[in-house]
Write a protein that holds these residues in place. Structure first.
Motif, mmCIF file in Angstrom:
data_model
loop_
_atom_site.group_PDB
_atom_site.id
_atom_site.type_symbol
_atom_site.label_atom_id
_atom_site.label_comp_id
_atom_site.label_asym_id
_atom_site.label_seq_id
_atom_site.Cartn_x
_atom_site.Cartn_y
_atom_site.Cartn_z
ATOM 1 N N ASP A 1 26.535 -1.310 56.869
ATOM 2 C CA ASP A 1 25.311 -0.872 57.541
ATOM 3 C C ASP A 1 24.117 -1.218 56.662
ATOM 4 O O ASP A 1 24.049 -0.790 55.504
ATOM 5 N N ASP A 2 23.176 -1.994 57.212
ATOM 6 C CA ASP A 2 21.973 -2.361 56.459
ATOM 7 C C ASP A 2 20.753 -1.538 56.888
ATOM 8 O O ASP A 2 19.652 -1.753 56.392
ATOM 9 N N PHE A 3 20.950 -0.617 57.810
ATOM 10 C CA PHE A 3 19.908 0.317 58.262
ATOM 11 C C PHE A 3 18.663 -0.382 58.799
ATOM 12 O O PHE A 3 17.550 0.129 58.677
ATOM 13 N N ASN A 4 18.855 -1.520 59.398
ATOM 14 C CA ASN A 4 17.734 -2.221 60.011
ATOM 15 C C ASN A 4 17.396 -1.687 61.405
ATOM 16 O O ASN A 4 16.332 -1.992 61.944
ATOM 17 N N ASP A 5 18.329 -0.910 62.001
ATOM 18 C CA ASP A 5 18.055 -0.281 63.296
ATOM 19 C C ASP A 5 17.372 1.059 63.049
ATOM 20 O O ASP A 5 17.985 1.994 62.530
ATOM 21 N N ASN A 6 16.099 1.158 63.422
ATOM 22 C CA ASN A 6 15.311 2.361 63.137
ATOM 23 C C ASN A 6 15.842 3.579 63.885
ATOM 24 O O ASN A 6 16.231 3.504 65.053
ATOM 25 N N GLN A 7 15.824 4.703 63.180
ATOM 26 C CA GLN A 7 16.350 5.946 63.733
ATOM 27 C C GLN A 7 15.767 7.107 62.935
ATOM 28 O O GLN A 7 15.574 7.001 61.720
ATOM 29 N N LEU A 8 15.512 8.230 63.590
ATOM 30 C CA LEU A 8 14.854 9.350 62.915
ATOM 31 C C LEU A 8 15.421 10.686 63.372
ATOM 32 O O LEU A 8 15.604 10.926 64.564
ATOM 33 N N ALA A 9 15.694 11.565 62.401
ATOM 34 C CA ALA A 9 16.092 12.946 62.679
ATOM 35 C C ALA A 9 15.278 13.845 61.753
ATOM 36 O O ALA A 9 15.376 13.728 60.529
ATOM 37 N N VAL A 10 14.460 14.714 62.334
ATOM 38 C CA VAL A 10 13.600 15.617 61.567
ATOM 39 C C VAL A 10 13.850 17.043 62.015
ATOM 40 O O VAL A 10 13.792 17.340 63.215
ATOM 41 N N ASP A 11 14.160 17.921 61.079
ATOM 42 C CA ASP A 11 14.378 19.328 61.406
ATOM 43 C C ASP A 11 13.316 20.159 60.715
ATOM 44 O O ASP A 11 13.248 20.211 59.483
ATOM 45 N N GLU A 12 12.461 20.829 61.512
ATOM 46 C CA GLU A 12 11.357 21.565 60.905
ATOM 47 C C GLU A 12 11.081 22.958 61.442
ATOM 48 O O GLU A 12 10.541 23.784 60.706
ATOM 49 N N PRO A 13 11.455 23.312 62.685
ATOM 50 C CA PRO A 13 10.980 24.594 63.183
ATOM 51 C C PRO A 13 11.572 25.829 62.493
ATOM 52 O O PRO A 13 10.834 26.714 62.067
ATOM 53 N N TYR A 14 12.924 25.887 62.381
ATOM 54 C CA TYR A 14 13.553 27.095 61.869
ATOM 55 C C TYR A 14 14.687 26.746 60.908
ATOM 56 O O TYR A 14 15.451 25.819 61.166
ATOM 57 N N PRO A 15 14.808 27.507 59.830
ATOM 58 C CA PRO A 15 15.935 27.290 58.922
ATOM 59 C C PRO A 15 17.255 27.460 59.669
ATOM 60 O O PRO A 15 17.418 28.377 60.468
ATOM 61 N N SER B 1 18.488 25.393 61.911
ATOM 62 C CA SER B 1 18.548 24.582 63.120
ATOM 63 C C SER B 1 18.909 23.147 62.744
ATOM 64 O O SER B 1 18.905 22.783 61.574
ATOM 65 N N THR B 2 19.236 22.336 63.752
ATOM 66 C CA THR B 2 19.583 20.945 63.489
ATOM 67 C C THR B 2 18.831 20.023 64.438
ATOM 68 O O THR B 2 18.387 20.432 65.508
ATOM 69 N N ASN B 3 18.699 18.775 64.022
ATOM 70 C CA ASN B 3 18.098 17.767 64.868
ATOM 71 C C ASN B 3 18.918 16.503 64.714
ATOM 72 O O ASN B 3 19.137 16.028 63.596
ATOM 73 N N SER B 4 19.395 15.932 65.825
ATOM 74 C CA SER B 4 20.250 14.747 65.785
ATOM 75 C C SER B 4 19.654 13.622 66.611
ATOM 76 O O SER B 4 18.920 13.852 67.574
ATOM 77 N N ASN B 5 20.023 12.403 66.222
ATOM 78 C CA ASN B 5 19.578 11.217 66.929
ATOM 79 C C ASN B 5 20.724 10.216 66.903
ATOM 80 O O ASN B 5 21.249 9.888 65.840
ATOM 81 N N THR B 6 21.123 9.718 68.092
ATOM 82 C CA THR B 6 22.269 8.813 68.202
ATOM 83 C C THR B 6 21.859 7.486 68.815
ATOM 84 O O THR B 6 21.123 7.458 69.812
ATOM 85 N N ILE B 7 22.331 6.396 68.226
ATOM 86 C CA ILE B 7 22.091 5.065 68.776
ATOM 87 C C ILE B 7 23.413 4.289 68.787
ATOM 88 O O ILE B 7 24.381 4.676 68.125
ATOM 89 N N ALA B 8 23.443 3.206 69.536
ATOM 90 C CA ALA B 8 24.630 2.341 69.549
ATOM 91 C C ALA B 8 24.754 1.636 68.205
ATOM 92 O O ALA B 8 23.760 1.214 67.611
ATOM 93 N N PHE B 9 26.002 1.510 67.738
ATOM 94 C CA PHE B 9 26.249 0.852 66.454
ATOM 95 C C PHE B 9 27.600 0.170 66.528
ATOM 96 O O PHE B 9 28.640 0.834 66.629
ATOM 97 N N GLY B 10 27.606 -1.164 66.474
ATOM 98 C CA GLY B 10 28.856 -1.894 66.577
ATOM 99 C C GLY B 10 29.563 -1.574 67.879
ATOM 100 O O GLY B 10 28.962 -1.592 68.953
ATOM 101 N N ALA B 11 30.856 -1.215 67.769
ATOM 102 C CA ALA B 11 31.625 -0.849 68.954
ATOM 103 C C ALA B 11 31.495 0.634 69.274
ATOM 104 O O ALA B 11 32.059 1.111 70.259
#
Length: 285
Positions: free
Chosen positions: A81-95, A97-107
C-alpha cells in the motif's frame, strides 16, 4: 615524473574516498566491516604497484563488497500500500466514539478507523487517521489520546519465499505508542503481533513474529489484515497524549531472497584481497 606520481596518488585517493562514501550508505555487520578495513589496509601498504593495477584490484574488491553490503537492501519486495488513494477518518465529538471511512482496495476494501479515547477538554479534530498524497498519518491534538486502525479485506495470498516480512516506510514518529497487527485467514484462524513503538523502532515485521492462541493464520489465504496504533494505555507508559506519526508505504518482502548469492560475493571479495596480498609479496621480493 613527480607530478605524474602525485596525480596517480590523487586518483587512488579519490577512488578510496568514493568507495568509503558508497559503503557508508549501507549498514554493515561486523564481518563486513573487517573485510572492508582489510581492503583499505592492503591498498595503502601496496605503495610500489602501478596505479592501474591498484585501481583494478580496488574496483574488483569494491564491487564484491558492495554486493555483500547491499544484498539485504535489494531483497525482493513489493509495495502493498502506497497510500496514494486519499482517505480520511476524524473523530472529534465525544471520547470513545469512532469514525470510519471505507474505500475499494485491490480485490477488497481498505477502512480507516479513528477513535478518540480522551480529549482532555480539546475535542477539535482530537484523533485523525488520514491517507493523503502517498502518506498515512496518525495524529492526536494537544492532550488527546486515541487509536488509529487501517484494515484490509479480501487480502488473499501475501506470503512468498523463505522468510517473508512487512516493511513499514516510516515518515516520522515523535513519541511512544502501542502497535497491534492482526491477521485473520479464510478459515477464521487469528494471529497477532504486539509491540510498544518508540522513536527509532525497527520498521521490519517478519510474518514469523506473529503468534496465536490456536492455529497460526495462513498468510497464503488472508481474509483480513489490520494494523492499529493505540495511545490510550501504552504498556509501561499508560496514556500518552499528543502522539503523531506517518507511514510512506507498507511493503512485503522476503529476507531469504537475494539477487546475488552471498557465498559468491564473499569469494569475489576474498579473491580481491588475495590479489592485493600477492602483489605485496611480489613487491617485497
Amino acid at each position: 615524473m613527480q607530478l605524474l606520481t602525485l596525480r596517480r596518488k590523487s586518483a587512488v585517493k579519490q577512488k578510496l574516498l568514493s568507495f568509503k562514501l558508497r559503503v557508508s550508505e549501507e549498514p554493515l555487520c561486523q564481518p563486513q566491516v573487517f573485510l572492508v578495513e582489510r581492503i583499505f589496509a592492503h591498498i595503502r601498504s601496496a605503495t610500489m604497484i602501478s596505479t592501474t593495477t591498484r585501481l583494478g584490484v580496488l574496483g574488483l574488491a569494491t564491487s564484491a563488497a558492495m554486493l555483500l553490503t547491499s544484498a539485504h537492501a535489494f531483497a525482493a519486495t513489493v509495495v502493498f500500500d502506497d497510500f496514494n488513494d486519499n482517505q480520511l477518518a476524524v473523530d472529534e465529538p465525544y471520547p470513545g466514539s469512532t469514525n470510519s471511512n471505507t474505500i475499494a482496495f485491490g480485490a477488497g476494501t481498505r477502512t480507516l478507523t479513528a477513535e478518540n479515547t480522551s480529549n482532555n477538554g480539546n475535542a477539535v479534530a482530537a484523533t485523525t487517521l488520514a491517507a493523503v498524497g502517498g502518506s498515512l498519518s496518525f495524529s492526536n491534538s494537544d492532550l488527546a489520546t486515541g487509536t488509529g486502525t487501517v484494515t484490509y479485506t479480501n487480502v488473499g495470498d501475501i506470503s512468498s519465499g523463505a522468510n517473508p516480512f512487512f516493511f513499514f516506510d516510516v515518515g516520522y514518529f515523535d513519541n511512544v505508542a502501542n502497535f497491534i497487527a492482526t491477521a485473520v485467514d479464510t478459515m477464521g484462524n487469528i494471529s497477532t503481533y504486539q509491540e510498544v513503538l518508540q522513536v527509532g523502532f525497527d520498521p521490519t515485521l517478519f510474518f514469523s513474529e506473529f503468534s496465536s492462541m490456536g492455529t497460526i493464520a495462513d498468510f497464503n489465504s488472508l481474509a483480513t489484515l489490520s494494523f492499529m496504533v493505540d495511545t490510550t494505555n501504552v504498556p509501561g507508559f499508560g496514556a500518552v497524549p499528543s502522539v503523531d506519526g506517518s507511514l510512506k508505504s507498507i511493503s512485503i518482502g522476503d529476507d531469504g531472497v537475494s539477487p546475488v548469492p552471498l557465498p559468491a560475493g564473499g569469494l569475489l571479495l576474498l579473491a580481491g584481497l588475495s590479489g592485493l596480498a600477492a602483489l605485496r609479496r611480489k613487491v617485497r621480493a
